[in-house]
Structure formats: C-alpha cells, structure tokens
Scaffold this motif. Structure first.
Motif, PDB file in Angstrom:
ATOM      1  N   PRO A  51       0.717  -1.272   0.048  1.00  0.00           N
ATOM      2  CA  PRO A  51      -0.152  -0.039   0.005  1.00  0.00           C
ATOM      3  C   PRO A  51       0.794   1.404   0.073  1.00  0.00           C
ATOM      4  O   PRO A  51       1.879   1.423   0.690  1.00  0.00           O
ATOM      5  CB  PRO A  51      -0.990  -0.008   1.409  1.00  0.00           C
ATOM      6  N   GLN A  52       0.362   2.351  -0.804  1.00  0.00           N
ATOM      7  CA  GLN A  52       1.124   3.675  -0.864  1.00  0.00           C
ATOM      8  C   GLN A  52       0.805   4.192   0.566  1.00  0.00           C
ATOM      9  O   GLN A  52      -0.621   4.315   0.803  1.00  0.00           O
ATOM     10  CB  GLN A  52       0.784   4.440  -2.071  1.00  0.00           C
ATOM     11  N   PRO A  53       1.628   5.085   0.931  1.00  0.00           N
ATOM     12  CA  PRO A  53       1.142   6.012   2.085  1.00  0.00           C
ATOM     13  C   PRO A  53      -0.006   7.213   1.604  1.00  0.00           C
ATOM     14  O   PRO A  53       0.263   7.555   0.643  1.00  0.00           O
ATOM     15  CB  PRO A  53       2.558   6.831   2.532  1.00  0.00           C
ATOM     16  N   SER A  54      -0.880   7.180   2.566  1.00  0.00           N
ATOM     17  CA  SER A  54      -1.764   8.077   2.213  1.00  0.00           C
ATOM     18  C   SER A  54      -1.781   9.693   2.814  1.00  0.00           C
ATOM     19  O   SER A  54      -2.650  10.171   2.995  1.00  0.00           O
ATOM     20  CB  SER A  54      -3.144   7.538   2.745  1.00  0.00           C
ATOM     21  N   TYR A  55      -0.432   9.750   3.127  1.00  0.00           N
ATOM     22  CA  TYR A  55      -0.304  11.008   3.934  1.00  0.00           C
ATOM     23  C   TYR A  55       1.151  11.434   3.397  1.00  0.00           C
ATOM     24  O   TYR A  55       1.951  10.759   2.644  1.00  0.00           O
ATOM     25  CB  TYR A  55       0.056  10.861   5.285  1.00  0.00           C
ATOM     26  N   SER A  56       1.325  12.759   3.477  1.00  0.00           N
ATOM     27  CA  SER A  56       2.701  13.054   2.934  1.00  0.00           C
ATOM     28  C   SER A  56       3.731  13.527   4.371  1.00  0.00           C
ATOM     29  O   SER A  56       3.003  14.151   5.291  1.00  0.00           O
ATOM     30  CB  SER A  56       2.593  14.212   2.074  1.00  0.00           C
ATOM     31  N   ALA A  57       4.920  13.292   4.359  1.00  0.00           N
ATOM     32  CA  ALA A  57       5.681  13.598   5.684  1.00  0.00           C
ATOM     33  C   ALA A  57       5.575  15.170   5.877  1.00  0.00           C
ATOM     34  O   ALA A  57       5.719  15.955   4.624  1.00  0.00           O
ATOM     35  CB  ALA A  57       7.114  13.145   5.469  1.00  0.00           C
ATOM     36  N   PRO A  58       5.608  15.634   7.057  1.00  0.00           N
ATOM     37  CA  PRO A  58       5.623  17.006   6.978  1.00  0.00           C
ATOM     38  C   PRO A  58       7.125  17.676   6.797  1.00  0.00           C
ATOM     39  O   PRO A  58       7.970  17.213   6.792  1.00  0.00           O
ATOM     40  CB  PRO A  58       5.655  17.482   8.592  1.00  0.00           C
ATOM     41  N   ALA A  59       7.030  18.700   5.983  1.00  0.00           N
ATOM     42  CA  ALA A  59       8.224  19.312   5.382  1.00  0.00           C
ATOM     43  C   ALA A  59       8.897  19.901   6.745  1.00  0.00           C
ATOM     44  O   ALA A  59       8.464  20.457   7.765  1.00  0.00           O
ATOM     45  CB  ALA A  59       7.897  20.577   4.590  1.00  0.00           C
ATOM     46  N   PRO A  60      10.215  19.922   6.721  1.00  0.00           N
ATOM     47  CA  PRO A  60      11.140  20.479   7.802  1.00  0.00           C
ATOM     48  C   PRO A  60      10.738  21.978   7.938  1.00  0.00           C
ATOM     49  O   PRO A  60      10.826  22.799   6.962  1.00  0.00           O
ATOM     50  CB  PRO A  60      12.534  20.208   7.555  1.00  0.00           C
ATOM     51  N   SER A  61      10.566  22.382   9.359  1.00  0.00           N
ATOM     52  CA  SER A  61      10.187  23.731   9.373  1.00  0.00           C
ATOM     53  C   SER A  61      11.217  24.660  10.440  1.00  0.00           C
ATOM     54  O   SER A  61      11.666  24.052  11.331  1.00  0.00           O
ATOM     55  CB  SER A  61       9.005  23.937  10.067  1.00  0.00           C
ATOM     56  N   TYR A  62      11.817  25.691   9.630  1.00  0.00           N
ATOM     57  CA  TYR A  62      13.013  26.293  10.077  1.00  0.00           C
ATOM     58  C   TYR A  62      12.364  27.795  10.575  1.00  0.00           C
ATOM     59  O   TYR A  62      13.198  28.444  10.986  1.00  0.00           O
ATOM     60  CB  TYR A  62      14.124  26.522   9.134  1.00  0.00           C
ATOM     61  N   GLU A  63      11.189  27.885  10.378  1.00  0.00           N
ATOM     62  CA  GLU A  63      10.602  28.929  10.780  1.00  0.00           C
ATOM     63  C   GLU A  63      10.395  29.256  12.176  1.00  0.00           C
ATOM     64  O   GLU A  63      10.393  28.154  12.962  1.00  0.00           O
ATOM     65  CB  GLU A  63       9.255  29.514  10.207  1.00  0.00           C
ATOM     66  N   GLN A  64      10.241  30.405  12.964  1.00  0.00           N
ATOM     67  CA  GLN A  64       9.808  30.661  14.311  1.00  0.00           C
ATOM     68  C   GLN A  64       8.641  30.230  14.598  1.00  0.00           C
ATOM     69  O   GLN A  64       7.514  30.181  13.775  1.00  0.00           O
ATOM     70  CB  GLN A  64       9.991  32.164  14.641  1.00  0.00           C
ATOM     71  N   PRO A  65       8.442  29.608  15.680  1.00  0.00           N
ATOM     72  CA  PRO A  65       6.966  29.133  16.278  1.00  0.00           C
ATOM     73  C   PRO A  65       5.827  30.364  16.372  1.00  0.00           C
ATOM     74  O   PRO A  65       6.543  31.270  16.524  1.00  0.00           O
ATOM     75  CB  PRO A  65       7.241  28.570  17.448  1.00  0.00           C
ATOM     76  N   GLU A  66       4.863  29.927  16.411  1.00  0.00           N
ATOM     77  CA  GLU A  66       3.524  31.102  16.535  1.00  0.00           C
ATOM     78  C   GLU A  66       3.990  31.625  17.706  1.00  0.00           C
ATOM     79  O   GLU A  66       4.127  31.076  18.751  1.00  0.00           O
ATOM     80  CB  GLU A  66       2.316  30.340  16.256  1.00  0.00           C
ATOM     81  N   LYS A  67       3.499  32.962  17.759  1.00  0.00           N
ATOM     82  CA  LYS A  67       3.414  33.668  19.219  1.00  0.00           C
ATOM     83  C   LYS A  67       2.254  33.302  19.973  1.00  0.00           C
ATOM     84  O   LYS A  67       1.206  32.991  19.368  1.00  0.00           O
ATOM     85  CB  LYS A  67       3.432  34.984  19.062  1.00  0.00           C
ATOM     86  N   GLY A  68       2.395  33.045  21.350  1.00  0.00           N
ATOM     87  CA  GLY A  68       1.263  32.401  22.130  1.00  0.00           C
ATOM     88  C   GLY A  68       0.148  33.614  22.232  1.00  0.00           C
ATOM     89  O   GLY A  68       0.637  34.744  22.087  1.00  0.00           O
ATOM     90  N   MET A  69      -0.416  33.170  23.060  1.00  0.00           N
ATOM     91  CA  MET A  69      -1.672  34.279  23.491  1.00  0.00           C
ATOM     92  C   MET A  69      -1.315  34.650  24.892  1.00  0.00           C
ATOM     93  O   MET A  69      -1.092  33.943  25.660  1.00  0.00           O
ATOM     94  CB  MET A  69      -2.960  33.838  23.276  1.00  0.00           C
ATOM     95  N   PRO A  70      -1.661  35.928  25.027  1.00  0.00           N
ATOM     96  CA  PRO A  70      -1.191  36.611  26.345  1.00  0.00           C
ATOM     97  C   PRO A  70      -2.374  36.064  27.310  1.00  0.00           C
ATOM     98  O   PRO A  70      -3.612  36.106  26.920  1.00  0.00           O
ATOM     99  CB  PRO A  70      -1.363  37.951  26.360  1.00  0.00           C
ATOM    100  N   PHE A  71      -1.945  35.813  28.526  1.00  0.00           N
ATOM    101  CA  PHE A  71      -2.933  35.579  29.550  1.00  0.00           C
ATOM    102  C   PHE A  71      -2.516  35.758  31.062  1.00  0.00           C
ATOM    103  O   PHE A  71      -1.055  36.162  31.128  1.00  0.00           O
ATOM    104  CB  PHE A  71      -3.138  33.796  29.505  1.00  0.00           C
ATOM    105  N   ASP A  72      -3.389  35.696  31.881  1.00  0.00           N
ATOM    106  CA  ASP A  72      -2.974  35.977  33.387  1.00  0.00           C
ATOM    107  C   ASP A  72      -4.174  35.288  34.394  1.00  0.00           C
ATOM    108  O   ASP A  72      -5.379  35.309  33.955  1.00  0.00           O
ATOM    109  CB  ASP A  72      -3.163  37.512  33.710  1.00  0.00           C
ATOM    110  N   PHE A  73      -3.736  34.276  34.855  1.00  0.00           N
ATOM    111  CA  PHE A  73      -4.703  33.760  35.865  1.00  0.00           C
ATOM    112  C   PHE A  73      -4.042  33.369  37.278  1.00  0.00           C
ATOM    113  O   PHE A  73      -2.859  33.236  37.520  1.00  0.00           O
ATOM    114  CB  PHE A  73      -5.244  32.161  35.123  1.00  0.00           C
ATOM    115  N   GLU A  74      -4.749  32.836  38.183  1.00  0.00           N
ATOM    116  CA  GLU A  74      -4.328  32.434  39.481  1.00  0.00           C
ATOM    117  C   GLU A  74      -5.568  31.658  40.135  1.00  0.00           C
ATOM    118  O   GLU A  74      -6.734  32.233  39.999  1.00  0.00           O
ATOM    119  CB  GLU A  74      -3.740  33.561  40.397  1.00  0.00           C
ATOM    120  N   TYR A  75      -5.346  30.790  40.989  1.00  0.00           N
ATOM    121  CA  TYR A  75      -6.102  30.050  41.877  1.00  0.00           C
ATOM    122  C   TYR A  75      -5.366  29.735  43.215  1.00  0.00           C
ATOM    123  O   TYR A  75      -4.221  29.567  43.425  1.00  0.00           O
ATOM    124  CB  TYR A  75      -6.703  28.970  41.354  1.00  0.00           C
ATOM    125  N   ALA A  76      -6.145  29.488  44.230  1.00  0.00           N
ATOM    126  CA  ALA A  76      -5.603  29.109  45.592  1.00  0.00           C
ATOM    127  C   ALA A  76      -6.736  28.359  46.435  1.00  0.00           C
ATOM    128  O   ALA A  76      -8.036  28.654  45.994  1.00  0.00           O
ATOM    129  CB  ALA A  76      -5.213  30.491  46.392  1.00  0.00           C
TER     130      ALA A  76
END
Length: 186
Positions: A51-76
């Motif tokens: 059987p032939q693979p039904s997916y393609s391997a991910p291309a190598p990524s040398y770019e910067q990861p995406e910036k995360g979302m700002p947050f602020d939380f706390e609990y006690a």
C-alpha cells in the motif's frame, strides 16, 4: 382451438429444426477413446502491491514558532480542616510565561516553585522549601472499642395466676324421641 393447435405445431417444428441431423450419441459428440489428462494446477500470480502511504511527511520547518496568546490567571485552595494548601499564579505576554505555585507536602513542608518558560530557553524553575520535614512515630494499632449488649430498660413480667375453669356442664338440648309407629294392629 384450431389456431392454438397450429401454433403449437409450428413451435414444435421450429424447435426440432429438421435441417440439423440428430445427434448420434446423446449429446452430439463421440465418446472419448482415452482418459483425459490430469489437471495441472499453477497458483495465480499475486496482483497486489504494497500500500502507498496516504499522507505526506511534514516538511522541515525552520521558521519561528507562532506567538502565544497573552494570559493571566491564578487560583488558591486553603482548607485547614482537610489539610490542603496550594496555589498557582501565572502570566504571559505571548512570548514568555512567568509564574509560581506552592503546595503543602505530606511531610509538613511547603514547596515553592518559581518558573519562566519561553521558546529560546525552555522551562526554567527554581524550587525552594519552607518548614522542616516531620515524620511522626507511627502509633501502635488500637482496635476500636467493642460494643456490649445494652442493659434492658424493662423488667420481666410477673407470672399470672393459673386460669380457673369458667364453664358449667351444659344443659341437655334434646328430648325423648317420639314413637314413629303405634301399637301393632291385629
């Protein structure tokens, strides 16, 4: 009726086909003179492929990861009755996450963790403890108190006097029977 008979005769003639000679031996072929050769079996060739693979391997990524979302939380949580004391406080500007948490350990100490996490340095933590570890001596096993039967809250009944007969002889309820027959007749 005549039409039906005529049609049946025509159908019989069409099936008989007099232009063809009658077969000589049952089915129109001669009997074999020698036995047939044994069958030769050759397994079929496979007709499948891997059987032939039904997916393609991910291309190598040398770019910067995406910036995360700002947050602020706390609990006690601080429950003296159950012996629970823990809290967490964290903030992020989308690039760097900074925070701290603490938890009350079973040995009586409190563990404090201050951390920083980002894409360049990973997770960096500083762990400190407050208090002295306590290991109390185990207490010997003492079984739960055994329960005894409760004392009765009532007294035994006094014996009653023996019953006296309260009956008298019954009066007869029958009478002398009447004679059903008379003196003999002469």
């Amino acid at each position: 009726m005549f039409k039906k008979v005529t049609l049946l005769c025509l159908a019989a003639l069409a099936v008989a086909r007099p232009d063809k000679p009658a077969p000589s031996s049952g089915y129109g072929y001669s009997a074999p003179t020698q036995p047939p050769p044994p069958p030769v079996y050759t397994p079929p060739k496979p007709t499948y492929s891997a059987p032939q693979p039904s997916y393609s391997a991910p291309a190598p990524s040398y770019e910067q990861p995406e910036k995360g979302m700002p947050f602020d939380f706390e609990y006690a949580v601080n429950d003296q009755y159950k012996g629970l004391d823990f809290a967490h406080d964290s903030q992020s500007d989308g690039n760097v996450v900074k925070g701290e948490y603490h938890v009350l350990l079973p040995d009586g100490r409190t563990q404090f963790v201050s951390y920083t996490a980002d894409n360049d340095n990973g997770y960096q933590a500083e762990v400190t403890y407050e208090g002295e570890a306590q290991y109390p001596e185990p207490q010997p096993y003492t079984p739960a108190p055994a329960y005894s039967a409760p004392a009765p809250a009532y007294s035994a009944p006094a014996p009653a006097p023996a019953p006296q007969p309260s009956y008298s002889a019954p009066a007869p309820t029958y009478k002398q029977p009447d004679s059903l027959y008379g003196p003999p007749r002469n």
